[in-house]
Design a protein around this motif. Structure first.
Motif, short mmCIF file in Angstrom:
data_model
loop_
_atom_site.label_atom_id
_atom_site.label_comp_id
_atom_site.label_asym_id
_atom_site.label_seq_id
_atom_site.Cartn_x
_atom_site.Cartn_y
_atom_site.Cartn_z
N VAL A 314 0.86 -1.18 0.00
CA VAL A 314 0.00 0.00 0.00
C VAL A 314 0.90 1.23 0.00
O VAL A 314 2.05 1.18 0.44
CB VAL A 314 -0.95 0.03 1.22
CG1 VAL A 314 -2.01 -1.06 1.10
CG2 VAL A 314 -0.17 -0.11 2.52
N PHE A 315 0.36 2.35 -0.50
CA PHE A 315 1.16 3.55 -0.68
C PHE A 315 0.63 4.71 0.15
O PHE A 315 -0.59 4.85 0.35
CB PHE A 315 1.16 3.97 -2.16
CG PHE A 315 1.82 2.99 -3.07
CD1 PHE A 315 3.20 2.97 -3.19
CD2 PHE A 315 1.09 2.08 -3.79
CE1 PHE A 315 3.83 2.06 -4.02
CE2 PHE A 315 1.70 1.17 -4.63
CZ PHE A 315 3.07 1.16 -4.74
N TYR A 316 1.57 5.53 0.62
CA TYR A 316 1.25 6.83 1.20
C TYR A 316 1.89 7.87 0.28
O TYR A 316 3.10 8.09 0.33
CB TYR A 316 1.81 6.94 2.62
CG TYR A 316 1.43 8.21 3.33
CD1 TYR A 316 0.48 8.20 4.34
CD2 TYR A 316 2.02 9.44 3.01
CE1 TYR A 316 0.12 9.37 5.01
CE2 TYR A 316 1.67 10.60 3.65
CZ TYR A 316 0.72 10.56 4.65
OH TYR A 316 0.37 11.72 5.29
N THR A 383 -3.66 7.17 -1.24
CA THR A 383 -3.07 5.89 -1.58
C THR A 383 -2.81 5.75 -3.07
O THR A 383 -2.31 4.72 -3.52
CB THR A 383 -3.97 4.74 -1.10
OG1 THR A 383 -5.28 4.90 -1.67
CG2 THR A 383 -4.07 4.71 0.41
N GLY A 384 -3.14 6.78 -3.87
CA GLY A 384 -2.75 6.81 -5.27
C GLY A 384 -3.85 6.36 -6.22
O GLY A 384 -5.01 6.18 -5.85
N GLY A 385 -3.46 6.23 -7.49
CA GLY A 385 -4.40 5.84 -8.53
C GLY A 385 -4.62 6.95 -9.55
O GLY A 385 -4.18 8.09 -9.37
N ARG A 386 -5.30 6.62 -10.64
CA ARG A 386 -5.51 7.58 -11.72
C ARG A 386 -6.29 8.81 -11.25
O ARG A 386 -5.96 9.94 -11.61
CB ARG A 386 -6.26 6.89 -12.87
CG ARG A 386 -6.57 7.81 -14.05
CD ARG A 386 -7.34 7.08 -15.13
NE ARG A 386 -8.54 6.48 -14.60
CZ ARG A 386 -9.69 7.16 -14.41
NH1 ARG A 386 -9.76 8.46 -14.69
NH2 ARG A 386 -10.76 6.56 -13.93
N GLU A 387 -7.32 8.61 -10.44
CA GLU A 387 -8.13 9.75 -9.97
C GLU A 387 -7.31 10.67 -9.07
O GLU A 387 -7.53 11.88 -9.07
CB GLU A 387 -9.37 9.23 -9.25
CG GLU A 387 -10.37 8.54 -10.16
CD GLU A 387 -11.59 8.05 -9.40
OE1 GLU A 387 -12.71 8.34 -9.84
OE2 GLU A 387 -11.40 7.38 -8.36
#
Length: 453
Positions: A314-316, A383-387
């Protein structure tokens, strides 16, 4: 030295993908000289890389060039009473451990332990400032040794050439390959920490009091509730540090548990109404935990450092802009409005709290984000992602329109116009200095060429 041809490599969170013609891993200064002076084997642009933890694009062009992995040059060389000299690839976390064993600490104990000292020396960092001190690590770098575009070994120090040091502290590897850094350190001081939950109006009212009492101020922003949790830090040179356990739980929470819970909510709750309620509840729990549990009287300052895994589950993720302190609270109100309106229009909300820092004026680096006076930052997190990336484009527009200052390495998706608007004549000054020192553009990639042109 080890080298690889035509590879694909991503930064730590996968946002940026690089395809260098050559990736080299030097182990000595002689290796660096060989890289710089042989453009056939090591084509331009030559870009250094450390932990690759920057959220913005830093390490080369999309296609071609040479990526220089500095992590094999990782020796701590020698100490004095108030400085330490290290090789470029030493990480902040490893240096802090070595300092702690000698009763010393960095002036700035910023949170990300993966960052290498060469990156600290020539890129922007963030942390809250104690009264009378700076908030950027590079401001305490007093000496640098590097290989210049001609393959010559050069040295500059704060004592001999403060103007050149001012340029180097935010040169992002465009002046040469830094292989040795000397940075100021000091005796370890126990750290007292408290958290308070406030409304924005209360934060506006109490900030002058906090600063007058000698606190460094960090804060967590919950824009959808229009509230903050203020983290107050105070140094106590007369106390012996003894505690670290709560820091360990806090680091685990932000490195793993909070992103995992936020990701689970987004993945498993399909109803927007109930997903929003779940995030609001989790944000409320976060605020209560910090206020009630995160209290330290005499903690180790080194314990706040977080070392992130190279390929986390998982990302911060974050981005950062700084604003003048005199304008900040009006902008903070508008930021809350912006986040709420953006969610209403797109359905996206940041699933981690934004953070921010109160930072003293700092003119030690040319691209300092508090060049004109004391500043306060807003760092959205997710946590990231396209949006999330689409949100950052809109957030960059918001910050630029409100007079913000970005960090080239921690503000992704900047445009040339935003850089010009924020830095003005400083951008021109740096571009001229870069062209003078590296006229053949040995170290200039397309990303910085666009920002500086």
């Amino acid at each position: 030295m080890d080298s690889e041809q035509d590879i694909t490599i991503k930064n730590w969170d996968g946002t940026w993908t690089y395809h260098p013609r050559v990736k080299a891993r030097p182990e000595s200064v002689e290796d660096l000289v060989e890289i710089v002076t042989d453009p056939v084997r090591f084509p331009s642009p030559v870009r250094p890389a450390g932990s690759m933890h920057s959220t913005a694009r830093m390490n080369g062009d999309d296609e071609g060039g040479t990526m220089v992995d500095m992590t094999a040059m990782n020796r701590i060389l020698h100490f004095t009473d108030d400085t330490v000299t290290v090789e470029a690839g030493v990480t902040h976390g490893d240096l802090a451990k070595a300092l702690k064993a000698r009763g010393l600490q960095p002036y700035i104990t910023t949170e990300i332990g993966n960052t290498t000292l060469a990156a600290f020396a020539c890129a922007a960092t963030k942390d809250s400032s104690f009264p009378g001190e700076y908030g950027q690590v590079s401001s305490y770098v007093v000496g640098i040794r590097y290989v210049d575009p001609n393959g010559e070994i050069k040295e500059i120090t704060e004592a001999n050439d403060p103007q050149e040091m001012q340029l180097f502290r935010t040169s992002y590897g465009m002046f040469g390959l830094i292989f040795e850094v000397t940075i100021k350190v000091r005796p370890t001081q126990a750290l007292e920490v408290r958290h308070y939950g406030l409304s924005i109006d209360e934060f506006r009212k109490f900030l002058p009091v906090y600063k007058a009492r000698g606190h460094a101020v960090m804060y967590y922003i919950y824009p959808y509730a229009r509230r903050v949790v203020v983290e107050l830090r105070k140094q106590h040179p007369d106390r012996k540090p003894t505690s670290r356990l709560r820091w360990q739980y806090r680091n685990k929470f932000w490195k793993q548990w909070a992103p995992a819970v936020a990701t689970w909510i987004d993945t498993n709750i399909k109803s927007k109404k109930w997903r929003t309620k779940a995030h609001d509840t989790f944000f409320y729990v976060q605020r209560q935990l910090m206020v009630r549990l995160m209290r330290y009287n005499h903690s180790w300052p080194h314990a706040q450092i977080i070392t992130y895994p190279r390929k986390p589950k998982v990302f911060y993720l974050f981005s950062m802009w700084s604003f003048r302190e005199t304008d900040f609270f009006d902008i903070l109100e508008r930021y809350c409005d912006f986040c709420i309106a953006y969610e209403k229009g797109t359905g996206f909300r940041c699933n981690l709290p934004s953070v921010g820092y109160v930072i003293s004026r700092d003119c030690e680096a040319l691209f300092s984000y508090t060049w004109e006076g004391p500043g306060m930052s807003i760092d959205p997190a997710s946590t990231g992602g396209r949006e999330w990336e689409e949100f950052l484009h809109a957030y960059n527009d918001f910050c630029s329109e409100h007079g913000g200052t970005p960090l080239f390495n921690q503000t992704p998706f900047l445009t040339r116009e935003m850089a010009r608007h924020s830095f003005g004549a400083r951008l021109q000054k740096f571009a001229a200095a870069r062209a003078e020192r590296d006229p053949k553009e040995r170290f200039l990639d397309q990303h910085f060429r666009d920002l500086l042109s």
